[in-house]
Design a protein around this motif. Structure first.
Motif, PDB file in Angstrom:
ATOM      1  N   GLY A 335      52.367  40.303 -29.651  1.00 26.86           N
ATOM      2  CA  GLY A 335      51.207  40.765 -30.417  1.00 26.86           C
ATOM      3  C   GLY A 335      51.562  41.568 -31.647  1.00 26.86           C
ATOM      4  O   GLY A 335      50.716  42.261 -32.205  1.00 26.86           O
ATOM      5  N   ASN A 336      52.838  41.519 -32.074  1.00 28.00           N
ATOM      6  CA  ASN A 336      53.214  42.193 -33.320  1.00 28.00           C
ATOM      7  C   ASN A 336      52.501  41.513 -34.485  1.00 28.00           C
ATOM      8  O   ASN A 336      52.572  40.301 -34.645  1.00 28.00           O
ATOM      9  CB  ASN A 336      54.732  42.107 -33.552  1.00 28.00           C
ATOM     10  N   GLY A 337      51.801  42.315 -35.282  1.00 30.69           N
ATOM     11  CA  GLY A 337      51.155  41.720 -36.452  1.00 30.69           C
ATOM     12  C   GLY A 337      52.210  41.202 -37.408  1.00 30.69           C
ATOM     13  O   GLY A 337      53.083  41.954 -37.820  1.00 30.69           O
ATOM     14  N   ALA A 338      52.152  39.925 -37.741  1.00 33.18           N
ATOM     15  CA  ALA A 338      53.189  39.328 -38.580  1.00 33.18           C
ATOM     16  C   ALA A 338      53.070  39.852 -40.007  1.00 33.18           C
ATOM     17  O   ALA A 338      52.010  39.748 -40.633  1.00 33.18           O
ATOM     18  CB  ALA A 338      53.076  37.819 -38.540  1.00 33.18           C
ATOM     19  N   LEU A 339      54.166  40.430 -40.493  1.00 30.01           N
ATOM     20  CA  LEU A 339      54.207  40.872 -41.878  1.00 30.01           C
ATOM     21  C   LEU A 339      54.612  39.702 -42.761  1.00 30.01           C
ATOM     22  O   LEU A 339      55.350  38.814 -42.339  1.00 30.01           O
ATOM     23  CB  LEU A 339      55.211  42.018 -42.030  1.00 30.01           C
ATOM     24  N   LYS A 340      54.136  39.716 -43.989  1.00 30.61           N
ATOM     25  CA  LYS A 340      54.418  38.617 -44.921  1.00 30.61           C
ATOM     26  C   LYS A 340      55.263  39.132 -46.076  1.00 30.61           C
ATOM     27  O   LYS A 340      55.146  40.292 -46.490  1.00 30.61           O
ATOM     28  CB  LYS A 340      53.112  38.042 -45.472  1.00 30.61           C
ATOM     29  N   ARG A 341      56.088  38.240 -46.596  1.00 32.63           N
ATOM     30  CA  ARG A 341      56.905  38.580 -47.761  1.00 32.63           C
ATOM     31  C   ARG A 341      55.995  39.018 -48.915  1.00 32.63           C
ATOM     32  O   ARG A 341      54.979  38.388 -49.183  1.00 32.63           O
ATOM     33  CB  ARG A 341      57.736  37.374 -48.173  1.00 32.63           C
ATOM     34  N   GLY A 342      56.366  40.120 -49.562  1.00 31.27           N
ATOM     35  CA  GLY A 342      55.577  40.636 -50.683  1.00 31.27           C
ATOM     36  C   GLY A 342      54.501  41.621 -50.271  1.00 31.27           C
ATOM     37  O   GLY A 342      53.900  42.285 -51.125  1.00 31.27           O
ATOM     38  N   GLN A 343      54.250  41.751 -48.957  1.00 33.81           N
ATOM     39  CA  GLN A 343      53.212  42.660 -48.475  1.00 33.81           C
ATOM     40  C   GLN A 343      53.632  44.117 -48.711  1.00 33.81           C
ATOM     41  O   GLN A 343      54.789  44.480 -48.539  1.00 33.81           O
ATOM     42  CB  GLN A 343      52.985  42.413 -46.978  1.00 33.81           C
ATOM     43  N   LYS A 344      52.662  44.943 -49.113  1.00 34.06           N
ATOM     44  CA  LYS A 344      52.918  46.372 -49.299  1.00 34.06           C
ATOM     45  C   LYS A 344      52.705  47.088 -47.961  1.00 34.06           C
ATOM     46  O   LYS A 344      51.684  46.882 -47.298  1.00 34.06           O
ATOM     47  CB  LYS A 344      51.983  46.970 -50.349  1.00 34.06           C
ATOM     48  N   VAL A 345      53.668  47.912 -47.589  1.00 29.65           N
ATOM     49  CA  VAL A 345      53.573  48.685 -46.348  1.00 29.65           C
ATOM     50  C   VAL A 345      54.069  50.106 -46.627  1.00 29.65           C
ATOM     51  O   VAL A 345      54.507  50.422 -47.738  1.00 29.65           O
ATOM     52  CB  VAL A 345      54.433  48.056 -45.215  1.00 29.65           C
ATOM     53  N   ARG A 346      53.993  50.960 -45.606  1.00 32.72           N
ATOM     54  CA  ARG A 346      54.641  52.264 -45.668  1.00 32.72           C
ATOM     55  C   ARG A 346      55.693  52.307 -44.565  1.00 32.72           C
ATOM     56  O   ARG A 346      55.506  51.706 -43.503  1.00 32.72           O
ATOM     57  CB  ARG A 346      53.615  53.383 -45.469  1.00 32.72           C
ATOM     58  N   VAL A 347      56.791  52.986 -44.823  1.00 30.37           N
ATOM     59  CA  VAL A 347      57.805  53.185 -43.781  1.00 30.37           C
ATOM     60  C   VAL A 347      58.064  54.674 -43.639  1.00 30.37           C
ATOM     61  O   VAL A 347      57.992  55.436 -44.616  1.00 30.37           O
ATOM     62  CB  VAL A 347      59.134  52.442 -44.094  1.00 30.37           C
ATOM     63  N   GLY A 348      58.346  55.095 -42.397  1.00 31.36           N
ATOM     64  CA  GLY A 348      58.570  56.522 -42.157  1.00 31.36           C
ATOM     65  C   GLY A 348      59.676  56.766 -41.155  1.00 31.36           C
ATOM     66  O   GLY A 348      59.961  55.913 -40.303  1.00 31.36           O
ATOM     67  N   TRP A 349      60.307  57.931 -41.264  1.00 33.13           N
ATOM     68  CA  TRP A 349      61.344  58.326 -40.305  1.00 33.13           C
ATOM     69  C   TRP A 349      61.433  59.855 -40.269  1.00 33.13           C
ATOM     70  O   TRP A 349      61.028  60.543 -41.194  1.00 33.13           O
ATOM     71  CB  TRP A 349      62.700  57.714 -40.651  1.00 33.13           C
TER      72      TRP A 349
END
Length: 359
Positions: A335-349
């Motif tokens: 059920g992982n939402g498939a990310l697409k090339r070029g999609q804008k996301v945020r990443v955190g750590w």
């Protein structure tokens, strides 16, 4: 507890000028499994060969059970050795290969037969006594080589890349088998490899070599979770890197400016003052895609470059803070939402998962 084996200030040069091993110190406890890990040419095999007696230190001392062994010939050290190329006698049967080190030591025929049977049983090759090495698979030959190293009850066992010629599945099977035999016999072992997954799987402690120097000596979990310098972080496990300059620093937090204007909060490990150049190390599995606002001190806009499906996990490559090869590993929980090339996301750590190391 007294160390079982020791390297004290050991150096080795083959030409009198260049040091292949530089001031090597290592104490090995009774029953310990220690791996010497590093790239080709880093000095790890040379250290193994000096312990075996096939090479002589240029400087320093090697001790076994408290006694110096620098001038002791290999056959008097009581050390078992397993080589990558197996080094079996092709004209002898498996039983004769195993009996050879016992006959050299003057054991009786009855005692030799008993020890050979026991060693074959240990590596699950009972019934193969009459075969020649050429009649066995690579994995079976490696088991015979291991049995031959153990058959005379050595004080210490040395292994030089013993699984390098095997395929992945067989290699993983043999790793667990060697680990099991080690636990069963409780004999100290020194193992040489350039395969960091193998080292993490098998070892009590790992010495990471580079250019003749031990960069870090630690348990597998400490080595992976808390690398002390950029070389160890890059060599052991996968790692994301940023290069930048320290702009603020206190005892347990620093900020590093990378690629112009992005400021990353980090754990200061090998930086001492503002202006220091630093390599930042972040493990791919510690990064979260689209975290909740405010959940991490480090949250940045990113763009998805590609997503690779690897069965048990997804490997997403993004561009963030000027790094176009930043990798995020996420478990494949369904059920992982498939990310697409070029999609804008945020990443955190988190701050503690981002280590500010040497430049």
């Amino acid at each position: 507890m007294e160390p079982f084996a020791q390297f004290k200030n050991v150096q080795k040069s083959y030409d009198g000028e260049t040091l292949v091993v530089k001031d090597f110190n290592l104490d090995i406890s009774p029953g310990e499994f220690v791996t010497l890990l590093g790239p080709s040419g880093s000095g790890k095999t040379t250290c193994l060969m000096m312990m075996a007696g096939f090479e002589t230190p240029t400087h320093g001392e090697i001790l076994l059970q408290g006694s110096p062994i620098n001038s002791l010939p290999p056959h008097k050290r009581g050390i078992g050795m397993v080589f990558q190329n197996y080094a079996l006698f092709p004209h002898m049967s498996i039983a004769e290969n195993l009996a050879f080190p016992l006959e050299v030591r003057g054991l009786s025929k009855a005692e030799t037969e008993e020890k050979v049977a026991k060693a074959l049983s240990m590596v699950q090759l009972t019934g193969f006594e009459g075969r020649r090495p050429a009649q066995l698979s690579g994995g079976q030959q490696q088991r015979v080589a291991l049995a031959r190293a153990l058959v005379f009850d050595p004080k210490l066992v040395l292994m030089d890349e013993p699984l390098g010629a095997l395929d992945k599945n067989l290699r993983e099977e043999m790793q667990l088998e060697i680990k099991h035999i080690h636990e069963q016999l409780n004999v100290p072992m020194i193992y040489v490899t350039h395969d960091q997954a193998e080292a993490l799987t098998m070892s009590d402690r790992i010495a990471v070599f580079n250019d003749g120097v031990v960069q870090q000596l630690a348990t597998p979990d400490v080595l992976y979770e808390a690398p002390e310098n950029a070389f160890v972080a890059q060599f052991v496990g996968e790692n994301n890197r940023f290069i930048g300059d320290v702009v603020s620093l206190d005892a347990d937090r620093c900020q590093v400016k990378v690629n112009g204007d992005s400021v990353i909060d980090c754990l200061p490990v090998a930086v001492t003052e503002n202006g220091n150049h630093s390599t930042l190390s972040i493990r791919p599995e510690r990064v979260v895609i689209n975290p909740d606002e405010g959940s991490f001190p480090n949250i940045f806009e990113a763009e998805v470059k590609d997503v690779i499906y690897l069965g048990d996990h997804l490997r997403t490559r993004v561009s963030v803070c000027g790094n176009g090869d930043f990798v995020v590993k996420t478990p494949n929980a369904g059920g992982n939402g498939a990310l697409k090339r070029g999609q804008k996301v945020r990443v955190g750590w988190s701050l503690t998962d981002c280590r500010a190391l040497d430049a």
